[in-house]
Scaffold this motif. Structure first.
Motif, mmCIF file in Angstrom:
data_model
loop_
_atom_site.group_PDB
_atom_site.id
_atom_site.type_symbol
_atom_site.label_atom_id
_atom_site.label_comp_id
_atom_site.label_asym_id
_atom_site.label_seq_id
_atom_site.Cartn_x
_atom_site.Cartn_y
_atom_site.Cartn_z
ATOM 1 N N ALA A 42 18.314 -26.890 0.157
ATOM 2 C CA ALA A 42 16.995 -26.191 -0.259
ATOM 3 C C ALA A 42 17.658 -25.349 -1.759
ATOM 4 C CB ALA A 42 16.337 -25.658 0.495
ATOM 5 N N ARG A 43 18.351 -24.367 -0.984
ATOM 6 C CA ARG A 43 18.878 -23.498 -1.974
ATOM 7 C C ARG A 43 19.077 -23.803 -3.460
ATOM 8 N NH1 ARG A 43 18.694 -18.019 -0.841
ATOM 9 N NH2 ARG A 43 20.770 -17.492 -2.437
ATOM 10 N N ILE A 72 11.676 -28.095 5.658
ATOM 11 C CA ILE A 72 12.641 -27.652 7.361
ATOM 12 C C ILE A 72 12.147 -27.504 8.146
ATOM 13 C CG2 ILE A 72 15.523 -26.242 6.817
ATOM 14 C CD1 ILE A 72 15.379 -26.734 3.952
ATOM 15 N N SER A 84 10.901 -19.709 0.842
ATOM 16 C CA SER A 84 12.418 -19.105 1.466
ATOM 17 C C SER A 84 11.765 -19.069 4.061
ATOM 18 C CB SER A 84 12.852 -17.600 1.325
ATOM 19 O OG SER A 84 14.184 -17.273 2.140
ATOM 20 N N GLU A 85 13.579 -19.253 3.649
ATOM 21 C CA GLU A 85 13.005 -18.773 5.878
ATOM 22 C C GLU A 85 13.128 -16.784 5.648
ATOM 23 O OE1 GLU A 85 16.225 -19.753 8.046
ATOM 24 O OE2 GLU A 85 17.494 -19.635 6.578
ATOM 25 N N ASP A 101 10.543 -23.794 3.795
ATOM 26 C CA ASP A 101 12.304 -23.929 4.383
ATOM 27 C C ASP A 101 11.495 -22.529 5.885
ATOM 28 O OD1 ASP A 101 14.290 -23.629 6.249
ATOM 29 O OD2 ASP A 101 15.642 -22.953 4.474
ATOM 30 N N GLU A 102 11.268 -23.580 6.864
ATOM 31 C CA GLU A 102 10.688 -23.139 8.365
ATOM 32 C C GLU A 102 9.127 -22.423 7.981
ATOM 33 O OE1 GLU A 102 11.759 -23.264 11.118
ATOM 34 O OE2 GLU A 102 14.012 -23.840 11.106
ATOM 35 N N TYR A 155 9.833 -23.364 -3.941
ATOM 36 C CA TYR A 155 10.678 -22.833 -2.581
ATOM 37 C C TYR A 155 10.254 -21.268 -1.981
ATOM 38 C CZ TYR A 155 14.991 -21.320 0.184
ATOM 39 O OH TYR A 155 15.737 -21.022 1.020
ATOM 40 N N ARG A 177 21.023 -27.682 5.921
ATOM 41 C CA ARG A 177 19.642 -27.206 5.626
ATOM 42 C C ARG A 177 19.656 -26.450 4.658
ATOM 43 N NH1 ARG A 177 15.877 -26.854 11.323
ATOM 44 N NH2 ARG A 177 17.667 -24.583 10.588
ATOM 45 N N THR A 178 19.356 -25.376 4.336
ATOM 46 C CA THR A 178 18.578 -24.353 3.873
ATOM 47 C C THR A 178 19.925 -23.843 2.559
ATOM 48 O OG1 THR A 178 18.037 -22.500 5.767
ATOM 49 C CG2 THR A 178 18.721 -20.955 3.171
ATOM 50 N N GLU A 179 20.991 -24.691 2.915
ATOM 51 C CA GLU A 179 21.933 -24.486 1.782
ATOM 52 C C GLU A 179 21.707 -25.361 0.652
ATOM 53 O OE1 GLU A 179 24.264 -22.347 4.721
ATOM 54 O OE2 GLU A 179 23.055 -24.653 4.604
#
Length: 505
Positions: free
Chosen positions: A306-307, A461, A344-345, A430-431, A342, A302-304
Motif C-alpha cells: 500500500a505504501r 487490507i 493508513s492502518e 488498510d484495516e 490511502y 500488505r502494508t508495504e
C-alpha cells in the motif's frame, strides 16, 4: 436494568461507579452512568464509538475528572484526581496505543519513574532488571527484560504493559481493545494471561468491539449508548444479536452488506514491482467498481505494498499504470494528484493531524479546491466538511472540534472523509474497521458500496477474514512479500486463504 443473580453476582464488588456524569463544553459525554466491577471477574465494557466507554475508564484512571457522581473503591468513597493517584489505589490501564518508550529496555519501561536506587543519584540497574525479569517470567512470557521495547512485537509490548501494571500491584486492570493488532495465536496467549490474572483475584475491565471473542473471555457485560447506561448482563445470557441491538438501538440488516456491482475497466495495474526486503515481483490489476481484499499474516507485505503504491515508500523497480498510463509515483503528492487515496492502518500517526479541527482534517488533501491565489476559503471548506460530517454521521460537537477529542470510530470517519473530499478514484484502505464498533463498521461498508457503485475501486487490507470474504469481489493473498494467490471470493474459503498465507496450499 436488573441483573439476574449468578455465581459471579455472589462475589464482592471491588468498584462501584454511581451516577457518573461528565460534561465537556457543549457536550454531555456521560449521563448518570452506573458500573460495578466484581472481584476476579472480566467485565466487558461495550458500546459504539462515542458511547462513552473511553471517557468512563479515563475517569477511573485519573485522566479525566468526573463532573458528578460517586466512585466507591473497595468499599470506600474515593476522589481520583490524577493517574498517579489511580495507580496508588491499585488501578492500571493499558491503552490501545501503548504508553512505552521504544528506545528503553522492557525492564526500564516497567519501572520507569519508580527506579530502585543505590543512592540518591545512582540507579540500581541489576535490581530493576531482576525484578522485571521475574515479573515477565511469572506471566509465562518469553521476553528478555534487557531487550529494547522497539524491537518487540505488538503482543510482547502488551505483555510489558501487563508486567508494568503488576509491578504497581494493580487490583483493577483496564484493557482497551487489547486484541486489535494481534494474531489468532497471540490472542489465545493473551487470554491465558488474563485467566491467570483472574485466578489471582485481579479484576479486568475489557473494552472490545470484536463480539466473537467476548464469550471466550468475559463474565459480565455492560453496554453504554450515547453516554447513557443501557444495562448489565451475564455474557452467557446474551447473543451477538442481543448485544448489537443494545449498542445501536436499531436493527442491522446484514453484518456485511456487500452489493453486486458491475465491474468496469482497469483503473490500476501493477507490474513487476519490487522493494528490497519487503516486496517481490508484485503483479495485479484493479478494476473500477470492485473491492479487492488483501489478506495475509502480519509482516506479509500488505502494508508495504500500500505504501509503495501511494509513494510513501520508494520502489526499486516496477511499473504503476493508472487508467492505462504509466505513472511515476515517488511521493504521496504524486498519488493524490492521480486521485489515489490511502487510509493508513495507524490513523493517529499517519492519517490525521490531531491538533487540527475536524474541518481542517477533512479538507487537508484538497486545499487546492478551496484556495485562490494561495488563500483558503473558510466558507468553502466549511460547506464541504459539513456535508461529510452529515453524510458519514460523524459525532462531533462542531466542525472546529479538535480531532484529538473524537472517539476512534469518528476519527476513522474523518480520515475516510478526507479522501472522499479529494475525489479519489482509487482508495487503499488498510484495516479500515480496526477498533470500530459494529454499527460504524456497517456504515463504512455501505460507504464502500456507494463508492464502487460510482466507479471507484478499493483495495481493502484486512486481518479479519470474514470481512475480506464478506465485502470483497476478489481476494489477493500475500506471503513473505509476494502474491501467493488471487481468487474470486465465491471460490475461496477462510481455510484456503490461511493455507496460502502460510504456504501450505
Amino acid at each position: 436494568m436488573i441483573v439476574k443473580q449468578s455465581k459471579s453476582a455472589e462475589k464482592d464488588p471491588v468498584l462501584e461507579m454511581r451516577n457518573i456524569r461528565k460534561t465537556f463544553p457543549g457536550v454531555v459525554a456521560l449521563d448518570d452512568v452506573n458500573f460495578t466491577l466484581l472481584s476476579g471477574e472480566v467485565h466487558i465494557l461495550l458500546g459504539e464509538n462515542g458511547a462513552g466507554k473511553s471517557t468512563l475508564v479515563k475517569i477511573l484512571s485519573g485522566a479525566y475528572q468526573k463532573s458528578g457522581g460517586n466512585i466507591v473503591l473497595f468499599g470506600k468513597d474515593v476522589e481520583i484526581k490524577n493517574p498517579r493517584q489511580a495507580q496508588q489505589l491499585g488501578i492500571s490501564i493499558i491503552y490501545q496505543e501503548f504508553n512505552l518508550i521504544s528506545q528503553l529496555s522492557a525492564a526500564e519501561n516497567i519501572f520507569l519513574g519508580r527506579e530502585f536506587l543505590l543512592s540518591p543519584t545512582i540507579i540500581d540497574q541489576k535490581r530493576i532488571l531482576d525484578s522485571a525479569q521475574s515479573l515477565l517470567n511469572d506471566l509465562g512470557v518469553n521476553i528478555d527484560a534487557r531487550q529494547l521495547v522497539g524491537e518487540l512485537g505488538v503482543a510482547q509490548q502488551q505483555m510489558v504493559e501487563v508486567a508494568k501494571a503488576l509491578s504497581l500491584n494493580a487490583k483493577i486492570l483496564i484493557m482497551d481493545e487489547p486484541t486489535s493488532a494481534l494474531t489468532k495465536n497471540e490472542i489465545i496467549e493473551l487470554f491465558a494471561i488474563i485467566r491467570k490474572l483472574k485466578n489471582r483475584g485481579v479484576s479486568v475491565i475489557y473494552i472490545s468491539h470484536r463480539l466473537e471473542e467476548l464469550s471466550e473471555i468475559g463474565d459480565r457485560i455492560t453496554v453504554l449508548r450515547d453516554g447513557k447506561y443501557i444495562g448489565t448482563h451475564q455474557i452467557s445470557e446474551m447473543t451477538q444479536h442481543d448485544l448489537i441491538r443494545m449498542m445501536v438501538n436499531r436493527e442491522l440488516k446484514e453484518q456485511f452488506p456487500k452489493q453486486k456491482q458491475q465491474i468496469g475497466d482497469e483503473i490500476l495495474r501493477i507490474e513487476r514491482l519490487n522493494r528490497q526486503g519487503s516486496l517481490n515481483n508484485i503483479n495485479f490489476t484493479l478494476y473500477r467498481g470492485e473491492i479487492l481484499g488483501v489478506a495475509g499474516l502480519l509482516g506479509s507485505g500488505r502494508t508495504e505494498l500500500a505504501r509503495a503504491i501511494f509513494g510513501a515508500d520508494k520502489i526499486d523497480s516496477g511499473m504503476i499504470y493508472v487508467d492505462g498510463k504509466l505513472q511515476i509515483i515517488n511521493k504521496p503528492r504524486n498519488a493524490i494528484n492521480l486521485d489515489i487515496g490511502y487510509l493508513s492502518e495507524d490513523r493517529k500517526a499517519e492519517g490525521l493531524v490531531l491538533d487540527l479541527s475536524v474541518q481542517s482534517n477533512i479538507c487537508l488533501a484538497s486545499l487546492g479546491r478551496f484556495s485562490k491565489f494561495g488563500v483558503v476559503s473558510n466558507k468553502q471548506e466549511k460547506d464541504a466538511a459539513s456535508e461529510y460530517v452529515k453524510d458519514l454521521r460523524i459525532k462531533t460537537p462542531g466542525l472546529n472540534q479538535k480531532v484529538l477529542f473524537l472517539s476512534g470510530g469518528n476519527q476513522q470517519k474523518v480520515v475516510v472523509s478526507k479522501w472522499l473530499c479529494s475525489n479519489a478514484k482509487v482508495l487503499i484502505f488498510d484495516e479500515p474497521t480496526r477498533g470500530i464498533d459494529v454499527g460504524s463498521k456497517v456504515e463504512i461498508y455501505q460507504l464502500m458500496n456507494r463508492l464502487t457503485a460510482e466507479g471507484a475501486a478499493i483495495m481493502m487490507i484486512s486481518s479479519e477474514l470474514p470481512e475480506i470474504l464478506g465485502m470483497s469481489n476478489r481476494v489477493m493473498i500475500m506471503r513473505e512479500g509476494s502474491i501467493a494467490g488471487i481468487y474470486d471470493t465465491d471460490n475461496v474459503t477462510q481455510e484456503k486463504i490461511l493455507q496460502n498465507a502460510l504456504g501450505a496450499a
